[in-house]
Design a protein around this motif. Structure first.
Motif, PDB file in Angstrom:
ATOM      1  N   TYR A  46       0.848  -1.188   0.000  1.00 52.75           N
ATOM      2  CA  TYR A  46       0.000   0.000   0.000  1.00 52.75           C
ATOM      3  C   TYR A  46       0.886   1.242   0.000  1.00 52.75           C
ATOM      4  CZ  TYR A  46      -3.448  -3.382   1.620  1.00 52.75           C
ATOM      5  OH  TYR A  46      -4.261  -4.473   1.729  1.00 52.75           O
ATOM      6  N   ARG A  47       0.463   2.290  -0.733  1.00 49.34           N
ATOM      7  CA  ARG A  47       1.225   3.541  -0.752  1.00 49.34           C
ATOM      8  C   ARG A  47       0.269   4.700  -1.000  1.00 49.34           C
ATOM      9  NH1 ARG A  47       5.329   2.561  -4.372  1.00 49.34           N
ATOM     10  NH2 ARG A  47       6.611   1.868  -2.645  1.00 49.34           N
ATOM     11  N   ASP A  48       0.480   5.798  -0.276  1.00 50.58           N
ATOM     12  CA  ASP A  48      -0.342   6.985  -0.498  1.00 50.58           C
ATOM     13  C   ASP A  48       0.416   7.996  -1.359  1.00 50.58           C
ATOM     14  OD1 ASP A  48       1.471   8.233   1.207  1.00 50.58           O
ATOM     15  OD2 ASP A  48      -0.015   8.831   2.689  1.00 50.58           O
ATOM     16  N   ALA A  49      -0.216   9.115  -1.635  1.00 53.25           N
ATOM     17  CA  ALA A  49       0.373  10.126  -2.516  1.00 53.25           C
ATOM     18  C   ALA A  49       1.598  10.799  -1.902  1.00 53.25           C
ATOM     19  CB  ALA A  49      -0.675  11.184  -2.858  1.00 53.25           C
ATOM     20  N   LYS A  50       1.724  10.748  -0.586  1.00 59.03           N
ATOM     21  CA  LYS A  50       2.879  11.354   0.072  1.00 59.03           C
ATOM     22  C   LYS A  50       4.074  10.412   0.129  1.00 59.03           C
ATOM     23  CE  LYS A  50       0.281  14.499   2.997  1.00 59.03           C
ATOM     24  NZ  LYS A  50      -0.023  14.887   4.379  1.00 59.03           N
ATOM     25  N   ASN A  52       4.086   7.475   1.814  1.00 55.26           N
ATOM     26  CA  ASN A  52       3.995   6.546   2.937  1.00 55.26           C
ATOM     27  C   ASN A  52       3.604   5.185   2.397  1.00 55.26           C
ATOM     28  OD1 ASN A  52       4.378   8.558   5.015  1.00 55.26           O
ATOM     29  ND2 ASN A  52       2.302   9.252   4.559  1.00 55.26           N
ATOM     30  N   ASP A  53       4.246   4.144   2.904  1.00 54.27           N
ATOM     31  CA  ASP A  53       3.873   2.823   2.427  1.00 54.27           C
ATOM     32  C   ASP A  53       3.785   1.839   3.585  1.00 54.27           C
ATOM     33  OD1 ASP A  53       6.559   2.128   2.931  1.00 54.27           O
ATOM     34  OD2 ASP A  53       7.122   2.415   0.855  1.00 54.27           O
ATOM     35  N   TRP A  63      -1.733   6.594   8.770  1.00 52.00           N
ATOM     36  CA  TRP A  63      -2.223   7.234   7.545  1.00 52.00           C
ATOM     37  C   TRP A  63      -3.281   6.382   6.853  1.00 52.00           C
ATOM     38  CZ3 TRP A  63      -1.681   4.749   2.899  1.00 52.00           C
ATOM     39  CH2 TRP A  63      -0.709   3.752   2.811  1.00 52.00           C
ATOM     40  N   LEU A  64      -3.114   5.060   6.882  1.00 56.80           N
ATOM     41  CA  LEU A  64      -4.083   4.177   6.233  1.00 56.80           C
ATOM     42  C   LEU A  64      -5.324   4.008   7.109  1.00 56.80           C
ATOM     43  CD1 LEU A  64      -4.643   2.520   3.730  1.00 56.80           C
ATOM     44  CD2 LEU A  64      -3.418   0.607   4.761  1.00 56.80           C
ATOM     45  N   ALA A  67      -7.464   7.087   6.642  1.00 59.31           N
ATOM     46  CA  ALA A  67      -8.182   7.040   5.362  1.00 59.31           C
ATOM     47  C   ALA A  67      -9.365   6.086   5.452  1.00 59.31           C
ATOM     48  CB  ALA A  67      -7.232   6.626   4.239  1.00 59.31           C
ATOM     49  N   PHE A  77      -5.388   2.238  -2.056  1.00 59.87           N
ATOM     50  CA  PHE A  77      -3.961   2.516  -1.929  1.00 59.87           C
ATOM     51  C   PHE A  77      -3.088   1.316  -2.300  1.00 59.87           C
ATOM     52  CE2 PHE A  77      -6.146   5.287   1.079  1.00 59.87           C
ATOM     53  CZ  PHE A  77      -5.667   6.519   0.678  1.00 59.87           C
TER      54      PHE A  77
END
Length: 105
Positions: A46-50, A52-53, A63-64, A67, A77
């Motif tokens: 999983y990875r966000d736009a910033k 972070n994974d 962060w997940l 969301a 994500f």
């Protein structure tokens, strides 16, 4: 080249700095190699736009979780989920012809 460090010298200084930090924190070359191998074996899922994974191991990161609590499906994500590009929407053709009117005749 006044005030600049040659590439070879910069590399050597960096190696010295890394070795000192490893000694300072008690990191052995074997521990470093094991950590790198662990990261290779457990790629992020999983990875966000910033950037972070998360690899799916352990507790879900904040962060997940945030969301998900906001109503976003965590699969949004997931890395590699949408590897195929979406097809282009088909535009409806109209029989109407548009012509620029000459307003100054």
């Amino acid at each position: 080249m006044k005030g600049k460090i040659a590439d070879g010298e910069a590399r050597e200084r960096l190696i010295i700095w890394i070795r000192r930090r490893m000694d300072e924190f008690g990191i052995t070359p074997d521990a470093l190699a094991a950590s790198i191998q662990h990261d290779l074996d457990n790629q992020p899922k999983y990875r966000d736009a910033k950037g972070n994974d998360w690899n799916g191991l352990g507790d879900m990161p904040d962060w997940l979780r945030a969301a998900r609590n906001a109503g976003v499906d965590p699969d949004f994500f997931r890395i590699g989920q949408n590897s195929e590009p979406e097809p282009e929407p088909k535009l409806k053709r109209s029989s109407t012809q548009y012509v620029q009117a000459d307003l100054f005749d």
